[in-house]
Design an enzyme around this catalytic site. Structure first.
Site, PDB file in Angstrom:
ATOM      1  NE  ARG A 131      -3.627  -2.309   2.626  1.00  0.00           N
ATOM      2  CZ  ARG A 131      -3.341  -3.508   3.127  1.00  0.00           C
ATOM      3  NH1 ARG A 131      -2.123  -3.728   3.622  1.00  0.00           N
ATOM      4  NH2 ARG A 131      -4.230  -4.471   3.151  1.00  0.00           N
ATOM      5  CE  LYS A 156      -8.021  -2.162   5.568  1.00  0.00           C
ATOM      6  NZ  LYS A 156      -8.762  -2.170   4.283  1.00  0.00           N
ATOM      7  CG  HIS A 262      -5.273   0.730  -3.249  1.00  0.00           C
ATOM      8  ND1 HIS A 262      -4.469   0.543  -2.137  1.00  0.00           N
ATOM      9  CD2 HIS A 262      -6.256  -0.212  -3.137  1.00  0.00           C
ATOM     10  CE1 HIS A 262      -4.940  -0.434  -1.388  1.00  0.00           C
ATOM     11  NE2 HIS A 262      -6.015  -0.918  -1.982  1.00  0.00           N
ATOM     12  NE  ARG A 265      -3.331  -3.799  -1.366  1.00  0.00           N
ATOM     13  CZ  ARG A 265      -2.736  -4.643  -0.520  1.00  0.00           C
ATOM     14  NH1 ARG A 265      -1.424  -4.698  -0.461  1.00  0.00           N
ATOM     15  NH2 ARG A 265      -3.459  -5.440   0.264  1.00  0.00           N
ATOM     16  CG  HIS A 288      -6.215  -9.332   0.907  1.00  0.00           C
ATOM     17  ND1 HIS A 288      -6.440  -9.605  -0.425  1.00  0.00           N
ATOM     18  CD2 HIS A 288      -6.064  -7.981   0.986  1.00  0.00           C
ATOM     19  CE1 HIS A 288      -6.422  -8.486  -1.117  1.00  0.00           C
ATOM     20  NE2 HIS A 288      -6.195  -7.496  -0.280  1.00  0.00           N
ATOM     21  CE1 TYR A 297      -7.023  -6.814  -7.047  1.00  0.00           C
ATOM     22  CE2 TYR A 297      -6.776  -8.301  -5.190  1.00  0.00           C
ATOM     23  CZ  TYR A 297      -6.773  -7.032  -5.707  1.00  0.00           C
ATOM     24  OH  TYR A 297      -6.517  -5.959  -4.888  1.00  0.00           O
TER      25      TYR A 297
END
Length: 314
Positions: A131, A156, A262, A265, A288, A297
């Site tokens: 990120r 995150k 982003h 990414r 994630h 994706y």
């Protein structure tokens, strides 16, 4: 009261961005209710304010959720008041959208229109899947050239993870680290040289803040004053510089898509899927928590259930 909110957030180690956002929502809430003190208000006023944001303001779901989080923090953590369950709040619906992804040719054209530190940082985000804030906060000690990997600290969810270090960026990153070393040496000679350390590390390791290993790989050009402690330090690169550079490069490259950090990414994950890499591996690289987040994706590359051939192409 706002000072109490600010002090409480700093005790709980909220980020400066979150602090500013929460204080802004609390001010708007007070003004919207005739500048009454929050102690004189409660659940009904909170419900009315959040409903107004959704109905009249037509705000995004994430915006309304941020306002709700700010008011809940005010009442629960500062005023020590338990709010009733707010069933009457009209919540903005979070839309389900596919990410914007660049093709390999578009990424090549985008990076060709950039140079210097902006090119290196953009290449790093695309090559690692980090990120934006993870990239600008990268510290020298987290570059592991021997193992071709980068350790992402406090990503995150405040989680650490490892991602790949592109071989093509090893030499440019080493050069950038040497530039950071020169700046650090100049700061030390001028009586500065300390960098911000998270949590209580500054107390646990009193000399770590002046060590080069803890310095940012992408330091700011000038020293600045820490708004929390008042100390003059060299912070990391302003992330807004990359955002502006990406917009200029996208326009110059003729890319008619909204391009942000982003987007790089998203492109990283999609291109790995197209190359046949396992989705669980990509999940680990992206950090994630749930593989369902990574599965979006698969729809971008038209794999899985949506991987059909149009009858026109037959």
């Amino acid at each position: 009261m706002l000072d109490q909110v600010r002090n409480r957030m700093r005790v709980k180690r909220y980020s400066l961005r979150t602090e500013r956002a929460y204080l802004g929502w609390i001010r708007r809430f007070i003004i919207a209710n005739g500048k009454r003190h929050p102690r004189e208000m409660g659940g009904p006023e909170v419900e009315t304010f959040l409903t107004m944001l959704a109905v009249r303001g037509n705000v995004a779901a994430s915006t309304q959720n941020q306002a709700l989080a700010a008011l809940l923090f005010l009442y629960r953590d500062v005023l020590k008041t338990r709010l009733p369950w707010m069933e009457e709040v009209v919540r903005a619906k979070r839309p389900s959208r596919l990410p914007v992804v660049l093709s390999r040719q578009e990424v090549t054209g985008l990076l060709a229109c950039m140079d210097g530190r902006m090119w290196l940082l953009a290449s790093l985000l695309y090559g690692t899947g980090m990120r934006l804030m993870e990239g600008v906060r990268l510290r020298v000690k987290d570059l592991d050239v021997a193992c071709n990997q980068i350790t992402v600290r406090a990503g995150k969810g405040n989680k650490d993870r490892r991602t790949v270090l592109p071989a093509a960026l090893i030499a440019p990153l080493q050069h950038q680290a040497e530039q950071a070393r020169i700046l650090h040496r100049q700061d030390v000679e001028a009586g500065f040289g300390e960098v911000w350390l998270p949590h209580a590390l500054a107390k646990k390791y009193p000399n770590a803040a002046r060590e080069f290993a803890w310095q940012y790989v992408f330091p700011a050009q000038r020293r600045s004053t820490d708004p929390n402690s008042g100390a003059e330090r060299r912070h990391h690169l302003d992330e807004a510089l990359l955002s502006r550079a990406l917009k200029r490069a996208a326009k110059q490259a003729g890319i008619d898509k909204p391009v942000s950090a982003h987007t790089l990414r998203h492109s990283f994950a999609t291109h790995l899927l197209e190359a046949g890499h396992d989705i669980r591996t990509i999940q680990e690289l992206l950090g994630h928590k749930d593989v369902a987040t990574t599965q979006i994706y698969t729809h971008v590359v038209n794999r899985g259930g949506l991987g059909v051939l149009s009858p026109l192409d037959r």
